[in-house]
Scaffold this active site. Structure first.
Site, PDB file in Angstrom:
ATOM      1  N   ARG A  78       0.844  -1.199   0.000  1.00 62.37           N
ATOM      2  CA  ARG A  78       0.000   0.000   0.000  1.00 62.37           C
ATOM      3  C   ARG A  78       0.878   1.246   0.000  1.00 62.37           C
ATOM      4  O   ARG A  78       2.082   1.186   0.229  1.00 62.37           O
ATOM      5  CB  ARG A  78      -0.909   0.024   1.237  1.00 62.37           C
ATOM      6  CG  ARG A  78      -0.129   0.009   2.536  1.00 62.37           C
ATOM      7  CD  ARG A  78      -0.900   0.549   3.719  1.00 62.37           C
ATOM      8  NE  ARG A  78      -0.168   0.314   4.955  1.00 62.37           N
ATOM      9  CZ  ARG A  78       0.870   1.024   5.369  1.00 62.37           C
ATOM     10  NH1 ARG A  78       1.323   2.032   4.640  1.00 62.37           N
ATOM     11  NH2 ARG A  78       1.471   0.741   6.508  1.00 62.37           N
ATOM     12  N   ASP A  81       3.673   5.018   4.916  1.00 62.07           N
ATOM     13  CA  ASP A  81       4.846   4.645   5.697  1.00 62.07           C
ATOM     14  C   ASP A  81       4.435   3.549   6.684  1.00 62.07           C
ATOM     15  O   ASP A  81       3.413   2.886   6.497  1.00 62.07           O
ATOM     16  CB  ASP A  81       5.360   5.906   6.423  1.00 62.07           C
ATOM     17  CG  ASP A  81       6.832   5.886   6.747  1.00 62.07           C
ATOM     18  OD1 ASP A  81       7.218   5.131   7.659  1.00 62.07           O
ATOM     19  OD2 ASP A  81       7.599   6.631   6.112  1.00 62.07           O
ATOM     20  N   THR A  83       2.892   1.813   9.930  1.00 65.00           N
ATOM     21  CA  THR A  83       1.830   2.074  10.883  1.00 65.00           C
ATOM     22  C   THR A  83       1.613   0.847  11.748  1.00 65.00           C
ATOM     23  O   THR A  83       2.166  -0.226  11.488  1.00 65.00           O
ATOM     24  CB  THR A  83       0.516   2.508  10.201  1.00 65.00           C
ATOM     25  OG1 THR A  83      -0.360   3.072  11.189  1.00 65.00           O
ATOM     26  CG2 THR A  83      -0.181   1.360   9.507  1.00 65.00           C
ATOM     27  N   TYR A  84       0.811   1.029  12.779  1.00 61.70           N
ATOM     28  CA  TYR A  84       0.516  -0.033  13.741  1.00 61.70           C
ATOM     29  C   TYR A  84      -0.953  -0.404  13.639  1.00 61.70           C
ATOM     30  O   TYR A  84      -1.822   0.467  13.521  1.00 61.70           O
ATOM     31  CB  TYR A  84       0.822   0.447  15.163  1.00 61.70           C
ATOM     32  CG  TYR A  84       0.238  -0.427  16.251  1.00 61.70           C
ATOM     33  CD1 TYR A  84       0.851  -1.617  16.626  1.00 61.70           C
ATOM     34  CD2 TYR A  84      -0.954  -0.075  16.891  1.00 61.70           C
ATOM     35  CE1 TYR A  84       0.306  -2.436  17.610  1.00 61.70           C
ATOM     36  CE2 TYR A  84      -1.509  -0.883  17.874  1.00 61.70           C
ATOM     37  CZ  TYR A  84      -0.870  -2.060  18.225  1.00 61.70           C
ATOM     38  OH  TYR A  84      -1.430  -2.865  19.193  1.00 61.70           O
ATOM     39  N   ILE A 146      -4.775   6.401   6.837  1.00 63.95           N
ATOM     40  CA  ILE A 146      -5.219   5.919   5.530  1.00 63.95           C
ATOM     41  C   ILE A 146      -4.002   5.551   4.693  1.00 63.95           C
ATOM     42  O   ILE A 146      -3.030   6.295   4.630  1.00 63.95           O
ATOM     43  CB  ILE A 146      -6.055   6.988   4.797  1.00 63.95           C
ATOM     44  CG1 ILE A 146      -7.380   7.217   5.531  1.00 63.95           C
ATOM     45  CG2 ILE A 146      -6.316   6.585   3.333  1.00 63.95           C
ATOM     46  CD1 ILE A 146      -8.205   8.356   4.974  1.00 63.95           C
ATOM     47  N   CYS A 176       3.430   6.640  10.674  1.00 65.63           N
ATOM     48  CA  CYS A 176       3.328   7.189   9.319  1.00 65.63           C
ATOM     49  C   CYS A 176       4.529   8.070   8.977  1.00 65.63           C
ATOM     50  O   CYS A 176       4.459   8.891   8.050  1.00 65.63           O
ATOM     51  CB  CYS A 176       2.020   7.945   9.124  1.00 65.63           C
ATOM     52  SG  CYS A 176       0.566   6.912   9.408  1.00 65.63           S
TER      53      CYS A 176
END
Length: 216
Positions: A78, A81, A83-84, A146, A176
């Site tokens: 995707r 950066d 992310t969790y 997102i 991010c």
């Protein structure tokens, strides 16, 4: 008006959800399924995007610490950066065709933001956009992230909406890749709404923004 199939799948391992998305994208490209929205929750996991090194340089925790906490790392394909994802998030994966009249990546991301802004508003939280950044923010703290992928105008990946997430886990990364802003959740902001209530509002806002009807 096109129909939308909503699948509320509960707790799903990230790798399983990733493969399901890939399978459904191929089905949607060939018009074998209707537009679909997956709503899931993941065990704790870090996910990497396609930007630069995917966000690996923004993982602050050591491999040993992540392993001791049982937190895996996945490369996703995707945008965005690192992310969790974890318990207490509503993670949404729209598998929808943007053809014929919504073939605009920026519009798609803004529409997802609008769905989440309206959903936050349904529970008394005023979310907003920040120029130059994606997601939904309350002040300088991100409420929803997102990151999307679009192939032949069929979408996958999507959003992560913090409901009652353990925000301490975001300390394992630079979320991010944005170092000077924080992370928040509906629970932190005072909402005691249940996951079911929030998902119901989110679905209603999604079909309204994307001009769809729910396929029961």
């Amino acid at each position: 008006m096109r129909s939308l199939e909503v699948r509320r799948l509960g707790l799903v391992e990230y790798g399983e959800a990733l493969q399901l998305q890939r399978d459904l994208v191929e089905e949607r490209k060939n018009d074998r399924i209707a537009d679909t929205l997956l709503l899931v929750e993941h065990p704790p996991v870090l996910t990497l995007g396609v930007k630069g090194d995917g966000g690996r340089s923004h993982i602050l925790a050591s491999d040993q610490e992540l392993q001791s906490r049982g937190i895996g790392i996945f490369e996703t394909g995707r945008g965005g950066d690192v992310t969790y994802h974890g318990p207490g998030q509503i993670v949404g994966y729209p598998i929808i065709s943007l053809k014929p009249d919504r073939c605009d990546v920026h519009r798609y991301v803004r529409d997802l933001e609008e769905v989440l802004i309206r959903t936050a508003g349904d529970f008394g939280v005023s979310g907003q956009r920040i120029s130059g950044l994606t997601g939904v923010w309350v002040g300088d703290e991100k409420l929803a992230a997102i990151g999307v992928r679009i192939s032949r105008w069929v979408t996958s990946h999507g959003f992560a909406f913090n409901v009652s997430t353990d925000l301490d886990h975001f300390g394992l990364i630079v979320p991010c890749g944005i170092a000077d802003r924080g992370v928040t959740s509906l629970a932190k902001l005072g909402s005691s709404a249940s996951r079911g209530e929030i998902e119901a509002k989110l679905i209603n806002n999604f079909i309204e923004i994307f001009d769809l009807s729910v396929n029961n």
